[in-house]
Design a protein around this motif. Sequence first.
Motif, mmCIF file in Angstrom:
data_model
loop_
_atom_site.group_PDB
_atom_site.id
_atom_site.type_symbol
_atom_site.label_atom_id
_atom_site.label_comp_id
_atom_site.label_asym_id
_atom_site.label_seq_id
_atom_site.Cartn_x
_atom_site.Cartn_y
_atom_site.Cartn_z
ATOM 1 N N ASP A 150 0.819 -1.223 0.000
ATOM 2 C CA ASP A 150 0.000 0.000 0.000
ATOM 3 C C ASP A 150 0.847 1.265 0.000
ATOM 4 O O ASP A 150 0.374 2.348 0.348
ATOM 5 N N THR A 151 2.125 1.138 -0.345
ATOM 6 C CA THR A 151 2.999 2.325 -0.403
ATOM 7 C C THR A 151 3.766 2.317 -1.715
ATOM 8 O O THR A 151 4.015 1.263 -2.300
ATOM 9 N N CYS A 152 4.115 3.510 -2.173
ATOM 10 C CA CYS A 152 5.102 3.603 -3.255
ATOM 11 C C CYS A 152 6.008 4.775 -2.923
ATOM 12 O O CYS A 152 5.571 5.761 -2.314
ATOM 13 N N ARG A 153 7.293 4.657 -3.268
ATOM 14 C CA ARG A 153 8.252 5.664 -2.802
ATOM 15 C C ARG A 153 9.338 5.909 -3.845
ATOM 16 O O ARG A 153 9.656 5.042 -4.646
ATOM 17 N N LEU A 154 9.870 7.118 -3.814
ATOM 18 C CA LEU A 154 11.006 7.484 -4.666
ATOM 19 C C LEU A 154 11.991 8.285 -3.817
ATOM 20 O O LEU A 154 11.589 9.226 -3.122
ATOM 21 N N VAL A 155 13.254 7.915 -3.878
ATOM 22 C CA VAL A 155 14.288 8.712 -3.202
ATOM 23 C C VAL A 155 14.679 9.849 -4.135
ATOM 24 O O VAL A 155 14.832 9.656 -5.342
#
Length: 293
Positions: A150-155
């Motif tokens: 349920d998460t999506c991320r970008l550094v």
Amino acid sequence: FCFLTLYLGKRDYVDHVDSVDAVEGVLKIDPADLGDRKVWIQLACAFRYGREDLDVIGLSFRKDIWIQHIQLYPDAGHKPTLTEMHNTLLQKAGEQGHAFTFNIPTNLPCSVTLQPGPDDKGKACGVDFEVKAYLAKSADDPDEKIDKKDTCRLVIRKIQFAPDNTGSGQKAELCKSFMMSDKPVFLEASLDKEIYYHGDSIPVTLKIKNETNKVVKKIKVTVDQTTDVVLYSADKYTKNVLCEEFGETVEGNATFDKTLSITPLLANNKEKRGLALDGRLKDEDTNLASTTM
């Protein structure tokens, strides 16, 4: 099946000293099956000071320095001024796209990686910035378990901009006396400007006046990096990044005036654990950390 898709137009955001590039993005949200959960987007600047695999046993080696949450769905009033970048990303995302903007404060550190040792595994220590979208009932309830699916991320990276109008360089002087000699050696070292870019050669101009009757047999130039790690207590440490010897001689009662060139590079310091480097996005090469302006 994907509830959330995160779009950013770039990964590097420049710190111009008095302002930082805004983080402009779009989140595509499929509202089906959300139930009573809301959709949040957050930008966090954190200091990682331990290995990620130790987080499993309940020890978190990550300290948030700054964090901001925005509720994107259901709409809670976040209406950023739409830029060209937003419009391009909204076209990609389609009608389920929701625009957002984060403004990074000017007092945050830039992205920094502390160089891992040869046997260190997992993510490197340092300062990183991460944009994360997730489904949750509240923005940061520590008791609410958020599933990884349920998460999506970008550094992203915050990088230091160096102005072109570099000031005049520094100058240092030394008068050194020796045993068995009643006269000293005078040394003056100077740089031609204040700011050098990565990979630039640094010309160091030396003036030596040797009033002794002894011969100066060699000249050594070193460059040190000083890192201030301010976490629970201030920790300051210095590591050498260049040490070069020049076989120049100065006879007794003679003078010497010459410019010697040095180039400090990460390539020559790959083995040094804990050296501060500019932040990495993946494992691509970076450089010695830029000076904090």
